[in-house]
Design a protein around this motif. Sequence first.
Motif, mmCIF file in Angstrom:
data_model
loop_
_atom_site.group_PDB
_atom_site.id
_atom_site.type_symbol
_atom_site.label_atom_id
_atom_site.label_comp_id
_atom_site.label_asym_id
_atom_site.label_seq_id
_atom_site.Cartn_x
_atom_site.Cartn_y
_atom_site.Cartn_z
ATOM 1 N N TYR A 1 32.584 29.096 37.155
ATOM 2 C CA TYR A 1 32.174 29.379 35.854
ATOM 3 C C TYR A 1 32.462 30.821 35.501
ATOM 4 C CZ TYR A 1 29.166 25.287 36.899
ATOM 5 O OH TYR A 1 28.631 24.223 37.470
ATOM 6 N N PRO A 2 32.550 30.816 34.012
ATOM 7 C CA PRO A 2 33.023 31.853 33.481
ATOM 8 C C PRO A 2 32.335 33.189 33.856
ATOM 9 C CG PRO A 2 32.881 30.333 31.587
ATOM 10 C CD PRO A 2 32.302 29.637 33.089
ATOM 11 N N ASP A 3 33.221 34.329 34.268
ATOM 12 C CA ASP A 3 32.595 35.475 34.614
ATOM 13 C C ASP A 3 32.096 35.526 36.232
ATOM 14 O OD1 ASP A 3 33.258 36.849 32.398
ATOM 15 O OD2 ASP A 3 31.248 36.261 31.444
ATOM 16 N N GLU A 4 32.600 34.361 37.056
ATOM 17 C CA GLU A 4 32.027 34.408 38.328
ATOM 18 C C GLU A 4 33.092 35.091 39.271
ATOM 19 O OE1 GLU A 4 30.407 31.148 41.526
ATOM 20 O OE2 GLU A 4 31.147 30.301 39.683
ATOM 21 N N ILE A 5 32.554 35.731 40.342
ATOM 22 C CA ILE A 5 33.597 36.465 41.112
ATOM 23 C C ILE A 5 34.027 35.439 41.827
ATOM 24 C CG2 ILE A 5 33.896 38.287 42.845
ATOM 25 C CD1 ILE A 5 31.551 39.725 41.851
ATOM 26 N N ILE A 6 35.464 36.015 42.131
ATOM 27 C CA ILE A 6 36.351 34.920 43.008
ATOM 28 C C ILE A 6 36.496 35.828 44.351
ATOM 29 C CG2 ILE A 6 38.716 33.890 43.431
ATOM 30 C CD1 ILE A 6 38.852 33.479 40.346
ATOM 31 N N THR A 7 35.767 34.862 45.480
ATOM 32 C CA THR A 7 36.264 35.620 46.732
ATOM 33 C C THR A 7 36.938 34.981 47.424
ATOM 34 O OG1 THR A 7 34.239 34.344 47.505
ATOM 35 C CG2 THR A 7 33.846 36.407 46.485
ATOM 36 N N ASP A 8 37.575 35.417 48.817
ATOM 37 C CA ASP A 8 38.743 34.867 49.369
ATOM 38 C C ASP A 8 38.088 33.550 50.113
ATOM 39 O OD1 ASP A 8 36.893 35.959 51.263
ATOM 40 O OD2 ASP A 8 38.135 37.246 52.342
ATOM 41 N N VAL A 29 34.410 49.484 40.904
ATOM 42 C CA VAL A 29 35.880 48.800 41.723
ATOM 43 C C VAL A 29 36.211 47.788 40.432
ATOM 44 C CG1 VAL A 29 35.291 49.608 43.719
ATOM 45 C CG2 VAL A 29 34.740 47.306 43.089
ATOM 46 N N SER A 30 37.433 47.398 40.648
ATOM 47 C CA SER A 30 38.270 46.462 39.840
ATOM 48 C C SER A 30 37.976 45.046 40.744
ATOM 49 C CB SER A 30 39.519 46.619 39.699
ATOM 50 O OG SER A 30 39.816 47.668 38.844
ATOM 51 N N VAL A 31 37.242 43.827 40.132
ATOM 52 C CA VAL A 31 37.467 42.789 40.829
ATOM 53 C C VAL A 31 37.853 41.501 39.981
ATOM 54 C CG1 VAL A 31 35.454 43.295 42.118
ATOM 55 C CG2 VAL A 31 34.891 42.281 40.167
ATOM 56 N N VAL A 32 38.319 40.357 40.609
ATOM 57 C CA VAL A 32 38.816 39.296 39.821
ATOM 58 C C VAL A 32 37.748 38.342 39.803
ATOM 59 C CG1 VAL A 32 40.607 37.416 39.548
ATOM 60 C CG2 VAL A 32 41.411 39.726 40.594
ATOM 61 N N VAL A 33 37.616 37.991 38.252
ATOM 62 C CA VAL A 33 36.567 36.924 38.060
ATOM 63 C C VAL A 33 37.269 35.774 37.107
ATOM 64 C CG1 VAL A 33 34.661 38.890 37.929
ATOM 65 C CG2 VAL A 33 36.031 38.001 35.988
ATOM 66 N N GLU A 44 45.885 29.893 37.753
ATOM 67 C CA GLU A 44 47.112 30.488 37.096
ATOM 68 C C GLU A 44 46.585 31.653 36.405
ATOM 69 O OE1 GLU A 44 48.092 27.332 34.095
ATOM 70 O OE2 GLU A 44 48.989 26.232 35.575
ATOM 71 N N GLU A 45 47.621 32.601 35.794
ATOM 72 C CA GLU A 45 47.094 33.965 35.304
ATOM 73 C C GLU A 45 46.118 33.877 34.291
ATOM 74 O OE1 GLU A 45 49.047 38.122 33.896
ATOM 75 O OE2 GLU A 45 50.463 36.602 34.478
ATOM 76 N N SER A 46 46.023 32.621 33.665
ATOM 77 C CA SER A 46 45.222 32.502 32.211
ATOM 78 C C SER A 46 43.844 32.157 32.883
ATOM 79 C CB SER A 46 45.721 31.425 31.394
ATOM 80 O OG SER A 46 45.936 30.145 32.186
ATOM 81 N N HIS A 47 43.692 31.589 34.121
ATOM 82 C CA HIS A 47 42.184 31.290 34.480
ATOM 83 C C HIS A 47 41.305 32.411 35.042
ATOM 84 C CE1 HIS A 47 44.211 27.169 36.080
ATOM 85 N NE2 HIS A 47 43.713 27.113 34.967
ATOM 86 N N VAL A 48 41.993 33.647 35.285
ATOM 87 C CA VAL A 48 41.456 34.698 35.672
ATOM 88 C C VAL A 48 41.480 36.094 34.724
ATOM 89 C CG1 VAL A 48 41.414 34.011 38.075
ATOM 90 C CG2 VAL A 48 43.108 35.369 37.145
ATOM 91 N N LYS A 49 40.376 36.842 35.129
ATOM 92 C CA LYS A 49 40.804 38.315 34.646
ATOM 93 C C LYS A 49 40.158 39.481 35.418
ATOM 94 C CE LYS A 49 36.390 37.735 32.100
ATOM 95 N NZ LYS A 49 35.415 37.551 30.931
ATOM 96 N N VAL A 50 40.211 40.600 35.143
ATOM 97 C CA VAL A 50 39.962 41.622 36.083
ATOM 98 C C VAL A 50 38.931 42.415 35.209
ATOM 99 C CG1 VAL A 50 40.518 43.898 37.298
ATOM 100 C CG2 VAL A 50 42.230 41.975 37.190
ATOM 101 N N VAL A 51 37.895 42.775 35.941
ATOM 102 C CA VAL A 51 36.740 43.673 35.332
ATOM 103 C C VAL A 51 36.369 44.604 36.125
ATOM 104 C CG1 VAL A 51 35.886 41.570 34.106
ATOM 105 C CG2 VAL A 51 34.721 41.881 36.132
ATOM 106 N N ALA A 52 35.625 45.595 35.762
ATOM 107 C CA ALA A 52 34.948 46.710 36.648
ATOM 108 C C ALA A 52 33.529 46.322 36.841
ATOM 109 C CB ALA A 52 34.963 48.021 35.661
ATOM 110 N N TRP A 53 33.276 46.444 38.308
ATOM 111 C CA TRP A 53 32.224 46.018 39.101
ATOM 112 C C TRP A 53 31.587 47.190 39.799
ATOM 113 C CZ3 TRP A 53 30.596 41.049 37.923
ATOM 114 C CH2 TRP A 53 29.514 40.404 38.562
ATOM 115 N N PRO A 54 30.036 47.216 39.637
ATOM 116 C CA PRO A 54 29.450 48.358 40.555
ATOM 117 C C PRO A 54 30.194 48.317 42.079
ATOM 118 C CG PRO A 54 28.004 47.471 38.833
ATOM 119 C CD PRO A 54 29.363 46.764 38.803
#
Length: 242
Positions: A88-95, A37-41, A53-63
């Motif tokens: 921290y970089p590559d850490e998942i962002i949750t609600d 699934v796609s998740v924002v990290v 901001e948009e530059s703070h995050v990215k979308v990656v594929a996650w099991p």
Amino acid sequence: MNRRFFIMLGIALLLALLAAWVANRWLLNRVVPDNTVSVVVAAVEIPFGIKLEESHVKVVAWPGNSAPQGTFPSKEQVVGRVTMNKFYPDEIITDKRISEHLGGSTLSALITKDYRAISVKVDEVIGVAGFILPGNKVDILATKMDRTANKADTRTLLQNIKVLAVDQEASQEKEKPAIVRAVTLELTPSQAVEIAQAQQEGTIQLTLRNPLDGEIEDTSEKVVEVLEKKQVTKHARKVIPW
């Protein structure tokens, strides 16, 4: 001779078919199904208490079977929200670790629902020599002077109170102590009234807690009496006879 040859050939074919079947089953068991699934990290290190901001995050594929609850599939769902923790970089962002920003300052988005933010005036001593940072937990001591009895009563007014900001800074990035003038605390409405009353009746002081210490002690019966004036010891001069 021909009969024996055909028997050996048949056995060899059976063994070859069995080996192929076993190999096929092994390969099928090693194939990982494509259920990502796609998740924002976090794309970079993100401080506490800032608007994303948009530059703070990215979308990656996650099991899909290992993604935590409360993730976001697109950047648009997190941009504009305020971080309630450091990422921290590559850490998942949750609600649960970001807050909706509905206007006003970013500090207002950090306040827990049904709580209030109140600032108290501090100095080097009250502010624990400048070591208090946003996100720390403190206990609040209230001292009330009884001038008729020439003493002061000190009690623990509130415990395990969250610090939202120091002066006008809500970031946790500072590591060196600094002299501050005000500390903003997160309190319930009734606790805010207690703080305001304690400041009018006497003085308050903050004590810094260990982050792992969330214990609330019963201090209703504990009152510490402190003398207002120190007794001055009079030293008699000793005369040495010659």
